[in-house]
Enzyme design. Structure first.
Site, PDB file in Angstrom:
ATOM      1  N   HIS A  32     -54.948 -33.000   4.922  1.00 35.07           N
ATOM      2  CA  HIS A  32     -53.836 -32.458   5.336  1.00 35.07           C
ATOM      3  C   HIS A  32     -53.233 -31.224   4.537  1.00 35.07           C
ATOM      4  O   HIS A  32     -52.855 -30.102   4.916  1.00 35.07           O
ATOM      5  CB  HIS A  32     -52.802 -33.642   5.433  1.00 35.07           C
ATOM      6  N   GLU A  33     -53.418 -31.458   3.112  1.00 34.49           N
ATOM      7  CA  GLU A  33     -52.976 -30.459   2.144  1.00 34.49           C
ATOM      8  C   GLU A  33     -53.834 -29.425   2.354  1.00 34.49           C
ATOM      9  O   GLU A  33     -53.289 -28.152   2.022  1.00 34.49           O
ATOM     10  CB  GLU A  33     -53.041 -30.855   0.715  1.00 34.49           C
ATOM     11  N   GLU A  45     -45.956 -29.553   9.649  1.00 31.56           N
ATOM     12  CA  GLU A  45     -46.420 -30.678   9.136  1.00 31.56           C
ATOM     13  C   GLU A  45     -47.267 -31.335  10.168  1.00 31.56           C
ATOM     14  O   GLU A  45     -48.401 -32.032   9.863  1.00 31.56           O
ATOM     15  CB  GLU A  45     -45.201 -31.432   8.509  1.00 31.56           C
ATOM     16  N   HIS A 103     -52.865 -27.032   5.294  1.00 30.72           N
ATOM     17  CA  HIS A 103     -51.792 -26.245   4.782  1.00 30.72           C
ATOM     18  C   HIS A 103     -52.458 -25.049   4.429  1.00 30.72           C
ATOM     19  O   HIS A 103     -51.768 -23.819   4.808  1.00 30.72           O
ATOM     20  CB  HIS A 103     -50.751 -27.009   3.929  1.00 30.72           C
TER      21      HIS A 103
END
Length: 445
Positions: A261-262, A326, A265
């Site tokens: 997930h990070e 997100e 980003h």
């Protein structure tokens, strides 16, 4: 690393031998292990989880980590803005306030006859005024559409106002700031926790190297000895993970999803997207700010109007857009994890655990529209909808079949056992109650 896992303070140790990543967590009735599927010297292709034994008999006594929320991608990390804009922005707001206030005072000082002349002139030239305003609107629309680009992987259109090279320079400045702040808390490369994060990030990047944006960045690991549940990735590929996050995840599959997930980003360049939106909104807000201070008859009303305008911008644009980013990072991060042969079903379990932790703590639930992140419950539901597609991606990558029960089912059964154990503890206490006192309504409690 170790963490509280079951009652009586049982601990697990993350050992990182040369043959791969192993994790054994022994408790009252089961054993969980995560193991790489290839020997030393070969590319790690999968992570497998197996469960042996029955469900724990003391689920109600779990020492649950009470966590307010996972603070992934803090606001400053998620949306850095140019240094010049940071300096000039307060001055621009002050200039807008002074200009609006000056227009109001000038209008008040005009004699009534001159006011009428201005109003009459505006009525005569209303079409010219309308044409001028429309021209400005057309220029703004042209600016917007000429600065749209395609988002990597997802293909969505995005607004980019700032150059990427500038953000790389700013990311380096931010990286130096974080290194200075955590210089005494960085774990050495020989630490088992560091090696686990390094192997997970390396496995994710290696499995997704066919994506140019992933292979173009050099991923550098930093593990900070901090109890906060936090992780973020700077746009230049600097990965920061707090040990509090390692304590919060239940297995390496959850850790892989969070780090995916990070990484998403950074790959999707959410920092540039968020900063571009903020820049446009702040420019438009200066126009409204000038109008507010020009129209309001008193300074006190203008201050209230300015506060309302800022809150409307925050809750109608800033926070919803952050929640959208997100959700997009969750989707792409799940795809990264699937290509790395991770058990993607564990992703939604993590957010269910976070929801459970807050419920046990008794913390009030914040409405989603007040937050920059989706609620834990909605996040888990969103991931559950994405998991079938992620499993197909996993199969297309020739990953080994998932063995053992679905972790979502295990979590559900454990929660049922937890509730039953809680009721069993309440029953003996009810028999000792004073007959003169009213009997409590256990259905509601």
């Amino acid at each position: 690393c170790h963490r509280n896992f079951i009652s009586k303070g049982l601990k697990c140790v993350l050992n990182v031998p040369n043959t791969g990543v192993y994790r054994n967590a022994h408790h009252s009735s089961g054993r969980f292990c995560v193991q790489s599927s290839r020997p030393q010297g070969e590319k790690t292709t999968s992570l497998q989880i197996c469960s042996i034994g029955e469900l724990p008999h003391h689920c109600s006594a779990w020492n649950v980590h009470i966590i307010r929320s996972l603070r992934t991608s803090p606001a400053f990390q998620a949306a850095p803005v140019p240094l010049f804009w940071i300096i000039v922005k307060p001055a621009q707001k002050l200039l807008a306030i002074i200009l609006g206030r000056s227009i109001r005072n000038w209008w008040k000082a005009l004699p009534p006859n001159k006011r009428e002349l201005f109003k009459e002139s505006a009525r005569k030239n209303k079409w010219k005024i309308l044409l001028g305003v429309s021209s400005l609107g057309v220029v703004f629309i042209m600016f917007y559409f000429t600065h749209l680009e395609e988002t990597p992987i997802t293909g969505r259109a995005r607004l980019l106002v700032f150059g990427k090279e500038h953000f790389r320079e700013l990311s380096q400045m931010e990286y130096e700031m974080w290194m200075e702040e955590f210089k005494n808390q960085m774990l050495p490369e020989t630490d088992a926790r560091y090696q686990v994060v390094e192997r997970v990030v390396g496995h994710l990047s290696e499995s997704n190297k066919d994506i140019p944006e992933v292979s173009a960045l050099k991923w550098v690991i930093h593990v900070v000895d901090e109890p906060g549940v936090n992780a973020f990735v700077l746009p230049n590929g600097q990965v920061f993970v707090f040990t509090g996050l390692l304590d919060a995840v239940s297995d390496i599959h959850q850790l892989s999803f969070i780090l995916g997930h990070e990484i998403a980003h950074a790959v999707l360049e959410h920092a540039v997207k968020k900063a571009s939106l903020v820049h446009i909104l702040d420019f438009l807000s200066l126009i409204f700010l000038t109008m507010i201070w020009a129209i309001c008859p008193r300074d006190s009303l203008a201050v209230v109007g300015q506060w309302i305008q800022s809150k409307l911008q925050e809750f109608m644009f800033d926070r919803p857009y952050s929640r959208t980013l997100e959700a997009e990072a969750d989707k792409v991060g799940l795809q990264f994890a699937a290509k790395a042969c991770v058990d993607v079903r564990a992703s939604s379990v993590f957010w269910q655990q976070m929801e459970l932790a807050e419920t046990i703590q008794g913390q009030p639930k914040i409405p989603e529209w007040l937050s920059t992140h989706p609620s834990h419950e909605n996040r888990a539901e969103h991931l559950d909808r994405l998991i079938p597609q992620a499993l197909k991606i996993r199969e297309s990558c020739n990953c080994p079949s998932l063995s053992g029960p679905d972790p979502r089912l295990i979590f559900k059964l454990n929660m049922q056992h937890l509730l039953e154990s809680s009721k069993d503890r309440e029953a003996p206490n009810s028999t000792k109650q004073d007959p003169s006192k009213p009997k409590p309504d256990f259905a509601h409690t």
